[in-house]
Design an enzyme around this catalytic site. Structure first.
Site, short mmCIF file in Angstrom:
data_model
loop_
_atom_site.label_atom_id
_atom_site.label_comp_id
_atom_site.label_asym_id
_atom_site.label_seq_id
_atom_site.Cartn_x
_atom_site.Cartn_y
_atom_site.Cartn_z
CG ASP A 98 -1.98 -0.99 1.24
OD1 ASP A 98 -1.95 -1.90 0.38
OD2 ASP A 98 -2.86 -0.90 2.11
CG HIS A 244 2.14 0.08 4.49
ND1 HIS A 244 1.89 -0.87 5.46
CD2 HIS A 244 0.99 0.77 4.33
CE1 HIS A 244 0.63 -0.75 5.86
NE2 HIS A 244 0.06 0.23 5.20
#
Ligand code: NI
Length: 281
Positions: A98, A244
């Site tokens: 992400d 992430h």
């Protein structure tokens, strides 16, 4: 903060896009860094780089563990709005990243993935897509999947219906402009999205909401070895794993994480491939 420069050139070297020829890309790659991945990836700020510059992949560096070639269908349909895992009957997992693309960490991650023949899913922020469209093109060109993670990364539960729609639309448009593909799924920032909002997004855009079943809490920066051991110890058949690519220590953790999961028999597929295996009611 980050220096930007407007260049009128097409930085994509792997795929030709009609929109690319005249588009002004706002690019913010840092200059003068020593990252080896960037050294081989065309730096759009380089005055020497022209439209014909070819992307040269770096040499493979991993020690032999590779994901098998997996040719699974990726089309899915059905009425299920939210998914946080796939089937538990096969050792497939979907790695998701992400908040990118990030000018240094994402290319480095792409090198690590490619060395292992792993396809992942990137939930990108629309604003970053507009800043680094060439990285989005590389993500798609190397076979990864792109998902919608909003344009501004605001908490969607605090926005009006029209604002939520605008977040989705702007991001989808940015991804289409950058790479010529439309995302198929979305993930809400902070995992925050009311059921009613999930249904609206599903009917407006066709995006199921994708949550996760394994969360190493890498955004708290516990260090690469902790991120790696959390993911490996919590992995399961059908896992959707959250991470992430915004954070350098997360990318640092990935070679060991991928090799650890591969050596345990897990196989990596994209979120859409995972969903396509489920019988969607
Ligand atoms: Ni996020």
């Amino acid at each position: 903060m980050r220096r930007r420069k407007i260049l009128q050139l097409c930085s994509s070297t792997l795929i030709a896009l009609p929109a690319c020829s005249t588009k002004k890309d706002a690019l913010g790659l840092g200059v003068g860094n020593n990252n080896s991945a960037l050294a081989t990836y065309p730096n759009p700020q380089s005055a020497k780089m022209g439209a014909n510059t070819q992307y040269r992949p770096p040499a493979y560096v991993n020690n032999g563990l590779r994901n098998p070639n997996i040719d699974l269908p990726s089309s899915f349909n059905g009425k299920t709005v939210t998914h946080s895992r796939g089937l538990s009957s096969s050792p497939f997992v979907a790695m998701t990243f992400d908040d990118g693309p990030h000018p240094r960490n994402t290319p480095r991650l792409l090198d690590i993935l490619r060395a292992r023949n792993i396809r992942a899913t990137f939930y990108v922020i629309g604003g970053n897509v507009d800043r680094y469209p060439h990285i989005v093109r590389r993500i798609v060109a190397e076979g990864h999947e792109i998902g919608n993670h909003t344009y501004t990364h605001r908490k969607l539960t605090s926005l009006s219906d029209s604002e939520v729609k605008k977040e989705m639309r702007r991001t989808q448009d940015a991804i289409v402009r950058a790479a010529g593909v439309k995302p198929r799924t979305m993930r809400p920032p902070y995992g925050a999205l009311y059921q009613r909002q999930r249904s609206s997004i599903f009917s407006d855009f066709g995006y199921p909401t994708i949550m996760w079943s394994v969360d190493p809490l890498d955004w708290k920066r516990p260090g690469p070895s902790v991120v790696k051991s959390r993911i490996i110890s919590k992995a399961h058949n059908g896992a959707i794993i959250l991470a992430h690519d915004l954070h350098a220590p997360t990318v640092d953790a990935m070679p060991g994480t991928f090799d650890g999961l591969l050596s345990r028999g897990y196989k990596f597929i994209t979120v859409s491939q995972l969903l396509a295996q489920k019988r969607l009611a």
